[in-house]
Write a protein that holds these residues in place. Structure first.
Motif, PDB file in Angstrom:
ATOM      1  N   TYR A  24      -0.439 -23.584   2.845  1.00 18.10           N
ATOM      2  CA  TYR A  24      -1.736 -22.845   2.742  1.00 18.10           C
ATOM      3  C   TYR A  24      -2.786 -24.240   2.814  1.00 18.10           C
ATOM      4  O   TYR A  24      -3.577 -23.861   3.574  1.00 18.10           O
ATOM      5  CB  TYR A  24      -1.506 -21.822   1.352  1.00 18.10           C
TER       6      TYR A  24
ATOM      7  N   THR B  76      -3.365 -16.166   3.351  1.00 21.68           N
ATOM      8  CA  THR B  76      -3.013 -15.822   1.838  1.00 21.68           C
ATOM      9  C   THR B  76      -1.455 -15.923   1.365  1.00 21.68           C
ATOM     10  O   THR B  76      -0.429 -16.189   2.857  1.00 21.68           O
ATOM     11  CB  THR B  76      -2.900 -14.399   1.141  1.00 21.68           C
ATOM     12  N   GLN B  77      -0.828 -15.604   0.516  1.00 21.81           N
ATOM     13  CA  GLN B  77       0.628 -15.884  -0.092  1.00 21.81           C
ATOM     14  C   GLN B  77       0.739 -14.471  -0.560  1.00 21.81           C
ATOM     15  O   GLN B  77       0.223 -14.300  -1.131  1.00 21.81           O
ATOM     16  CB  GLN B  77       0.299 -17.341  -0.324  1.00 21.81           C
ATOM     17  N   GLN B  78       2.198 -14.609  -0.844  1.00 20.21           N
ATOM     18  CA  GLN B  78       2.266 -13.270  -1.883  1.00 20.21           C
ATOM     19  C   GLN B  78       3.891 -14.557  -2.454  1.00 20.21           C
ATOM     20  O   GLN B  78       4.942 -14.573  -2.332  1.00 20.21           O
ATOM     21  CB  GLN B  78       2.703 -12.087  -0.942  1.00 20.21           C
ATOM     22  N   GLU B  79       3.362 -14.001  -3.979  1.00 25.78           N
ATOM     23  CA  GLU B  79       4.425 -14.525  -4.612  1.00 25.78           C
ATOM     24  C   GLU B  79       5.562 -13.377  -4.847  1.00 25.78           C
ATOM     25  O   GLU B  79       6.748 -14.199  -5.271  1.00 25.78           O
ATOM     26  CB  GLU B  79       3.618 -14.458  -6.177  1.00 25.78           C
ATOM     27  N   ARG B  80       5.146 -12.737  -4.413  1.00 24.17           N
ATOM     28  CA  ARG B  80       6.269 -10.938  -4.744  1.00 24.17           C
ATOM     29  C   ARG B  80       6.519 -10.704  -3.732  1.00 24.17           C
ATOM     30  O   ARG B  80       5.259  -9.735  -3.460  1.00 24.17           O
ATOM     31  CB  ARG B  80       6.304 -10.080  -5.861  1.00 24.17           C
ATOM     32  N   GLY B  81       7.493  -9.927  -2.031  1.00 22.81           N
ATOM     33  CA  GLY B  81       7.671  -9.718  -1.733  1.00 22.81           C
ATOM     34  C   GLY B  81       9.111  -9.358  -1.073  1.00 22.81           C
ATOM     35  O   GLY B  81      10.407  -9.761  -1.807  1.00 22.81           O
TER      36      GLY B  81
ATOM     37  N   GLN C 259     -10.887 -13.298   0.744  1.00 23.34           N
ATOM     38  CA  GLN C 259     -11.116 -14.332   1.915  1.00 23.34           C
ATOM     39  C   GLN C 259     -11.887 -14.406   2.673  1.00 23.34           C
ATOM     40  O   GLN C 259     -12.637 -14.956   3.089  1.00 23.34           O
ATOM     41  CB  GLN C 259     -10.143 -15.218   2.422  1.00 23.34           C
TER      42      GLN C 259
ATOM     43  N   ALA D 156      -1.274  -8.295  -0.913  1.00 21.16           N
ATOM     44  CA  ALA D 156      -1.503 -10.001  -0.037  1.00 21.16           C
ATOM     45  C   ALA D 156      -2.674  -8.825   0.801  1.00 21.16           C
ATOM     46  O   ALA D 156      -3.958  -9.865   1.261  1.00 21.16           O
ATOM     47  CB  ALA D 156      -0.515  -9.731   0.499  1.00 21.16           C
TER      48      ALA D 156
ATOM     49  N   ALA E 104      -6.380  -9.854  -1.197  1.00 20.50           N
ATOM     50  CA  ALA E 104      -6.619 -11.337  -0.426  1.00 20.50           C
ATOM     51  C   ALA E 104      -7.436 -11.791   0.511  1.00 20.50           C
ATOM     52  O   ALA E 104      -7.900 -12.243   0.877  1.00 20.50           O
ATOM     53  CB  ALA E 104      -4.702 -12.099  -1.324  1.00 20.50           C
ATOM     54  N   LEU E 105      -6.300 -11.359   1.422  1.00 20.01           N
ATOM     55  CA  LEU E 105      -7.231 -11.430   2.386  1.00 20.01           C
ATOM     56  C   LEU E 105      -8.381 -10.777   3.117  1.00 20.01           C
ATOM     57  O   LEU E 105      -9.926 -11.628   3.881  1.00 20.01           O
ATOM     58  CB  LEU E 105      -6.253  -9.987   3.971  1.00 20.01           C
TER      59      LEU E 105
ATOM     60  N   ALA F   1      -7.846 -14.348   8.355  1.00 20.73           N
ATOM     61  CA  ALA F   1      -7.415 -14.664   6.527  1.00 20.73           C
ATOM     62  C   ALA F   1      -6.229 -14.664   6.943  1.00 20.73           C
ATOM     63  O   ALA F   1      -5.527 -15.048   7.562  1.00 20.73           O
ATOM     64  CB  ALA F   1      -8.280 -13.293   7.255  1.00 20.73           C
TER      65      ALA F   1
ATOM     66  N   VAL G 174       5.905  -7.411   3.032  1.00 17.78           N
ATOM     67  CA  VAL G 174       4.326  -7.427   2.188  1.00 17.78           C
ATOM     68  C   VAL G 174       5.193  -6.374   1.382  1.00 17.78           C
ATOM     69  O   VAL G 174       5.605  -5.005   2.238  1.00 17.78           O
ATOM     70  CB  VAL G 174       3.372  -6.926   3.113  1.00 17.78           C
ATOM     71  N   LEU G 175       5.212  -5.944   0.395  1.00 19.47           N
ATOM     72  CA  LEU G 175       5.134  -5.204  -0.530  1.00 19.47           C
ATOM     73  C   LEU G 175       4.153  -4.843  -1.808  1.00 19.47           C
ATOM     74  O   LEU G 175       4.633  -3.779  -1.420  1.00 19.47           O
ATOM     75  CB  LEU G 175       6.131  -5.332  -1.733  1.00 19.47           C
TER      76      LEU G 175
ATOM     77  N   ARG H 127      -3.342 -17.367 -13.098  1.00 20.69           N
ATOM     78  CA  ARG H 127      -2.335 -17.644 -12.260  1.00 20.69           C
ATOM     79  C   ARG H 127      -2.863 -16.761 -11.196  1.00 20.69           C
ATOM     80  O   ARG H 127      -4.030 -16.036 -10.867  1.00 20.69           O
ATOM     81  CB  ARG H 127      -1.247 -16.487 -12.937  1.00 20.69           C
ATOM     82  N   VAL H 128      -2.979 -17.131  -9.695  1.00 20.87           N
ATOM     83  CA  VAL H 128      -3.266 -17.243  -8.577  1.00 20.87           C
ATOM     84  C   VAL H 128      -1.829 -16.534  -8.321  1.00 20.87           C
ATOM     85  O   VAL H 128      -0.534 -16.471  -7.785  1.00 20.87           O
ATOM     86  CB  VAL H 128      -3.202 -17.803  -7.119  1.00 20.87           C
ATOM     87  N   VAL H 129      -1.799 -15.007  -8.063  1.00 21.55           N
ATOM     88  CA  VAL H 129      -1.338 -13.940  -7.572  1.00 21.55           C
ATOM     89  C   VAL H 129      -0.879 -14.141  -6.066  1.00 21.55           C
ATOM     90  O   VAL H 129       0.484 -13.543  -5.541  1.00 21.55           O
ATOM     91  CB  VAL H 129      -1.263 -12.466  -7.705  1.00 21.55           C
ATOM     92  N   SER H 130      -2.048 -13.949  -5.386  1.00 21.80           N
ATOM     93  CA  SER H 130      -1.889 -14.046  -3.992  1.00 21.80           C
ATOM     94  C   SER H 130      -3.414 -14.586  -3.832  1.00 21.80           C
ATOM     95  O   SER H 130      -4.373 -14.005  -3.854  1.00 21.80           O
ATOM     96  CB  SER H 130      -1.666 -12.975  -3.491  1.00 21.80           C
ATOM     97  N   PRO H 131      -3.762 -15.980  -2.763  1.00 14.57           N
ATOM     98  CA  PRO H 131      -4.768 -16.192  -2.979  1.00 14.57           C
ATOM     99  C   PRO H 131      -5.568 -16.103  -2.295  1.00 14.57           C
ATOM    100  O   PRO H 131      -5.156 -15.748  -1.308  1.00 14.57           O
ATOM    101  CB  PRO H 131      -4.652 -18.319  -2.460  1.00 14.57           C
ATOM    102  N   PRO H 132      -7.419 -15.897  -2.190  1.00 14.98           N
ATOM    103  CA  PRO H 132      -7.616 -16.192  -3.821  1.00 14.98           C
ATOM    104  C   PRO H 132      -8.062 -14.668  -4.592  1.00 14.98           C
ATOM    105  O   PRO H 132      -8.892 -15.647  -6.046  1.00 14.98           O
ATOM    106  CB  PRO H 132      -9.423 -15.961  -2.760  1.00 14.98           C
TER     107      PRO H 132
ATOM    108  N   TYR I 144      10.245  -3.604 -13.928  1.00 13.49           N
ATOM    109  CA  TYR I 144      10.854  -4.823 -13.716  1.00 13.49           C
ATOM    110  C   TYR I 144      11.849  -5.121 -14.595  1.00 13.49           C
ATOM    111  O   TYR I 144      13.220  -5.521 -14.938  1.00 13.49           O
ATOM    112  CB  TYR I 144       9.857  -5.706 -13.076  1.00 13.49           C
TER     113      TYR I 144
END
Lengths: 400, 133
Positions: B103, B70-75, A166, A159, A162-163, B68, A154-155, A211-216, A126
């Motif tokens: 959320y 979640t969230q993604q910071e980059r996508g 959780q 994520a 993360a699911l 389930a 979704v990259l 930092r929360v990247v993708s909760p949790p 990056y």
């Protein structure tokens, strides 16, 4: 029984290994890191590259558009004629499956000695900026998540992990603090490993404040996207004995893959029966049980997934890995030291090289070369790697 | 014209995925079911992964519970604050989609209804809306 289940195959062994430091290698090509690793491995047993008769390579360019590390290009640079040139790609498990391919060619008598190489330099992708070709490559890589996840933009796998994390916390009543304990423990292993990327001590509070990247999932429960290379030299046991080397023998191999792409929607996100199955097949072929293991390296791409891997393998009951690690059962000196290298979260994670780094760690343990992190009298070790969100797993049992 | 980020996703879709999205575009959520053992599949398949039986496309009730999220910071889209995740439909089938909710307002087990999202050019996607009591 032999490693692959047939009596008619030859035994094969790891005779040498080498890697770069794991971390940042800006400006260097993955091939350079691969060759550096190969040189270290060859030098450790005073073997000339010209004696290799097989090359098994993992393609580079996982996230950044790069020309693949083609076996032919590697052979040309090394000036090496071979009887086996193989490139293997299967996500995170790639380099362990490349190792398997090398062992199978040796076991069937096709070749005697081969190098398995994996390397990755993408840390600064990056920062370095991306041109149109790189962005197109990102679109290509994102499509690996398949027709039912990729369309949502979704990259990365984070994520999806993360699911899974959780669900793990929900189904087994596990707290954020209990999961945050794992990276704290892994840093203590990495502090004793000179090639590890993250060697500073951290606390549970540090993990939960990251930092929360993708909760949790917090940043410190994720692996660094490391640069690094690794290599193992594999040979027939006969060849190794003829050279007077102390080989680390592959006594069992197992793998199991679900019929899903990346995410096993139908099986759920916390059980991963393929991890258990691959370990059981490998142990059975080795004539061993889980209790026999002295040391293990598992993939563990994220903190929760590493804990679930311990459980899926059968080392602990479901939901009980967090209390086991808190009791020190997986630490040096514990019942079964796991990821003594520091694991992905502290050793660092160049995915194309990671399983070779796992093999390297277990080889160092089994040959008494792990210095400050040596597991006393370690003789039987296990290496596990996965692909997708743990919807497939491969396991090698190694012994001295 | 479809979103350029969908280029490879669309190019690599097999027959079951193309049929799944063709039906979604027509307003129907459906997947394959085994004619022999009656098992539902997700993702949809060419043959039953359980018994190898022939498949038939079967509509799904568009109701379920949060499995389930979640969230993604980059996508490439649906980055935070958007919430993405999995819903378990009444048939037991688990599907991936986007929640129309914040959320902090969501919890595992909450009832949701499914709707078609038509905001990404080139594809119809799944949206999940919380059911208010």
């Amino acid at each position: 029984m032999t490693a692959f289940g047939s009596e008619r195959m030859r035994r094969c062994a790891i005779v040498a290994w080498g890697s770069t430091n794991i971390g940042r290698h800006p400006g260097r090509a993955p091939a350079e890191l691969g060759f550096e690793s190969l040189d270290r491995a060859l030098a450790s047993i005073e073997l000339d590259a010209g004696e290799l008769d097989g090359l098994f390579i993992v393609p580079q360019g996982y996230a950044r558009a790069q020309a693949p590390l083609r076996p032919q290009r590697v052979a040309e640079e090394l000036g090496l004629s071979t009887r086996a040139l193989v490139e293997v790609e299967c996500g995170g498990a790639s380099s362990l499956l490349a190792f398997k391919a090398a062992c199978q060619e040796i076991a069937t008598g096709q070749i005697e000695v081969a190098a398995v190489i994996g390397a990755q330099v993408e840390r600064r992708m990056y920062e370095l900026g991306m041109d149109e070709g790189d962005i197109d490559h990102v679109y290509l890589i994102a499509s690996m998540l398949g027709s039912y996840v990729a369309p949502y933009g979704v990259l990365t796998a984070v994520a999806c992990y993360a699911l899974s994390a959780q669900r793990y916390m929900h189904e087994y009543g596990i707290s954020a603090e209990e999961i945050a304990e794992l990276p704290v423990r892994l840093r203590r292993h990495a502090a004793l490993n000179p090639i590890a990327e993250l060697r500073d001590e951290i606390t549970v509070a540090d993990v939960l404040a990251s930092r929360v990247v993708s909760p949790p999932i917090h940043k410190l429960e994720s692996p660094p996207w490391s640069d690094g290379g690794a290599c193992v030299i594999v040979a027939s046991e006969t060849w190794a004995n003829g050279r007077g080397l102390d080989p680390v023998v592959l006594t069992g191999w197992g793998e199991a893959h679900d019929s899903s792409n990346f995410v096993a929607f139908e099986a759920g996100l916390t059980n991963f029966p393929w991890v258990r199955e691959s370990a059981q097949i490998a142990l059975e072929r080795a004539g061993r049980r889980l209790d026999d293991l002295d040391v293990a390296e598992v993939y563990g791409a994220f903190a929760a997934s590493e804990l679930m891997t311990y459980e899926a393998m059968g080392l602990f009951e479901h939901g009980e890995a967090p209390s086991a690690i808190a009791r020190g059962e997986t630490a040096l000196g514990g019942r079964i030291p796991i990821n003594t290298s520091g694991g992905r979260l502290a050793l660092g994670h160049p995915p194309q090289a990671t399983p070779l780094l796992e093999l390297q760690e277990v080889c160092e343990q089994l040959t008494g070369r792990a210095a400050a992190r040596q597991v006393e009298n370690a003789a039987i070790g296990l290496v596990q790697a996965e692909h997708g969100v743990m919807n497939g797993s491969a396991v090698a049992v190694l012994e001295v | 014209m479809s979103d350029p980020a969908l280029k490879y996703v669309l190019r690599e879709m097999g027959a079951p995925a193309r049929e799944f999205y063709r039906r979604l575009e027509a307003g129907e959520l459906a997947t394959t079911r085994c004619e022999r053992c009656a098992r539902f599949h997700f993702p949809p398949r060419l043959l039953c992964p359980g018994c190898g039986g022939a498949i038939v496309w079967h509509p799904l009730r568009e109701r379920g519970i949060v499995y389930a999220f979640t969230q993604q910071e980059r996508g490439l889209r649906f980055t935070a604050p958007a919430v993405i995740g999995i819903v378990e439909l009444e048939e037991g089938v688990r599907v991936f989609g986007v929640f129309d909710a914040e959320y902090d307002s969501l919890a595992i087990g909450q009832p949701v209804v499914v709707h078609m999202r038509r905001d990404v050019p080139g594809i119809t996607l799944l949206g999940f809306r919380s059911v208010t009591h």
